[in-house]
Design an enzyme around this catalytic site. Structure first.
Site, PDB file in Angstrom:
ATOM      1  CE1 TYR A   1      -4.338  -1.104  -0.397  1.00 51.51           C
ATOM      2  CE2 TYR A   1      -3.326  -3.026   0.632  1.00 51.51           C
ATOM      3  CZ  TYR A   1      -4.361  -2.452  -0.093  1.00 51.51           C
ATOM      4  OH  TYR A   1      -5.412  -3.224  -0.524  1.00 51.51           O
TER       5      TYR A   1
ATOM      6  CG  HIS B   1     -14.427  -1.559  -3.793  1.00 49.67           C
ATOM      7  ND1 HIS B   1     -14.121  -1.991  -5.061  1.00 49.67           N
ATOM      8  CD2 HIS B   1     -15.577  -2.210  -3.441  1.00 49.67           C
ATOM      9  CE1 HIS B   1     -15.041  -2.854  -5.475  1.00 49.67           C
ATOM     10  NE2 HIS B   1     -15.941  -3.002  -4.517  1.00 49.67           N
TER      11      HIS B   1
ATOM     12  CB  CYS C   1      -7.653   1.797  14.806  1.00 54.05           C
ATOM     13  SG  CYS C   1      -6.934   0.852  16.159  1.00 54.05           S
TER      14      CYS C   1
ATOM     15  CB  CYS D   1     -10.118   1.724  19.027  1.00 55.17           C
ATOM     16  SG  CYS D   1      -9.358   3.054  18.058  1.00 55.17           S
TER      17      CYS D   1
ATOM     18  CB  CYS E   1      -4.425   3.345  16.573  1.00 57.58           C
ATOM     19  SG  CYS E   1      -5.818   4.314  17.126  1.00 57.58           S
TER      20      CYS E   1
ATOM     21  CB  CYS F   1      -6.234   2.403  21.114  1.00 58.52           C
ATOM     22  SG  CYS F   1      -6.204   1.360  19.646  1.00 58.52           S
TER      23      CYS F   1
ATOM     24  CB  THR G   1     -15.915  -1.461 -13.864  1.00 61.61           C
ATOM     25  OG1 THR G   1     -15.876  -2.624 -13.020  1.00 61.61           O
ATOM     26  CG2 THR G   1     -17.331  -1.246 -14.374  1.00 61.61           C
ATOM     27  CB  SER G   2     -13.077  -6.088 -15.569  1.00 58.04           C
ATOM     28  OG  SER G   2     -13.032  -6.279 -14.169  1.00 58.04           O
TER      29      SER G   2
END
Ligand code: BJW
Ligand code: ZN
Length: 246
Positions: free
Chosen positions: A72, A124, A132, A135, A152, A155, A193-194
């Protein structure tokens, strides 16, 4: 009867849009391709040796959160400098002109928002938000790269991308609002879109069943190309501006 030309189909759709009361647009990765975002099922959907599909799962995150966060972070780095293209901008113009307009996107890149789209449902999730796992705290965080592993602020729990992975539920309020808009629509555009990932894949057919005129814009045929009223073969960034300007 001879197949209509792309120009004829565009003209027909333009006339129909001029009379539309509530337009719903469903977009997928194809609309962002011309901005430089890799599609999922195209040749460019690979990171290291992995397919996006193998890392965008709760199982992959559970097994190796570091690997998934590195993936990511790579995508955040890739997407951060990218800009909306004429396809995104054409939809902003349609939103301004039509009495009612709802944009349902499967994309997590945030480019529709940057372009200026307003009434938008992100099916999506969004790459620029984190959530988080302990929490549930959610917030926008545009830091690139995020520390691996990110924690986070309230927390100390492990953060995850605020996106919907395979096998996970879509957020019910977002999904319900999408179905409501589709049922109320009189025209729906299905763009880039597929048509392979549910529940988004079935939305065009649902619109058709509830009385909308449904038109597809895609570079390649999809499982639904013959099922819709109009299918226009071409790049979103070429076709959408012609629907606006013609
Ligand atoms: C251009 C272009 C240009 C290129 N101009 N065009 C019913 C039956 C069977 C299975 C299921 C079912 N219901 C649910 C499932 C399971 C699963 C699913 O659908 N599996 C299928 C593979 C069969 N669905 C789910 O798990 C969903 N959850 C759910 O339904 O929960 C309830 C449930 C769970 C389990 C069982 C039953 C019910 C969640 C789906 C979440 C999808 N998440 C991802 C990742 C997001 C995060 C991330 O990015 O990291 O979303 S997967 C990925 O695919 C991403 C996309 O939004 C999504 C769709 O891809 P898209 O946009 O269509 O991209 P491509 O690459 O596929 O296509 C690009 C298209 O553009 C192509 O057609 C090109 O030709 C075109 N193109 N350039 C115009 N310039
Ligand atoms: Zn927390």
């Amino acid at each position: 009867m001879a197949e209509k030309t792309a120009g004829e189909k565009i003209g027909e759709l333009r006339d129909r849009l001029a009379k539309a009361q509530h337009l719903v647009v469903l977009t997928g990765a194809g609309i962002s391709a011309e901005s430089g975002v890799p599609t999922f099922r195209g040749q460019d959907g690979l990171w290291r040796q992995y397919r996006a599909m193998d890392l965008a799962t709760p199982e992959a995150f559970q097994e190796d959160p570091k690997l998934v966060w590195e993936f990511y972070n790579w995508r955040r780095e890739l997407l951060a400098p990218l800009r909306p293209n004429p396809g995104h901008l054409g939809l902003v113009e349609l939103e301004k002109r039509l009495p009612k307009f709802t944009l349902i996107t499967q994309n997590i890149d945030g480019l529709h928002q940057v372009a200026g789209s307003r009434n938008m449902l992100e099916l999506h999730g969004n790459l620029w938000w984190v959530r988080c796992t302990a929490c549930g705290m959610k917030e926008e965080d545009r830091t690139v790269p995020l520390p691996v592993l990110p924690k986070c602020r309230s927390c100390g729990g492990l953060l995850r991308p605020h996106v919907v992975w395979f096998g996970e539920m879509l957020e019910p309020p977002v999904l319900n609002a999408s179905y409501e808009a589709i049922e109320q629509s009189d025209v729906m555009l299905v763009i880039g879109t597929s048509g392979t990932v549910q529940p988004a894949a079935s939305m065009g057919v649902l619109a058709k069943r509830t009385g909308s005129l449904v038109a597809e814009i895609n570079l390649d045929p999809t499982p639904y190309t013959d099922a819709y009223h109009i299918s226009i073969s071409g790049k979103a960034g070429d076709i959408i501006p012609q629907l606006v300007d013609g």
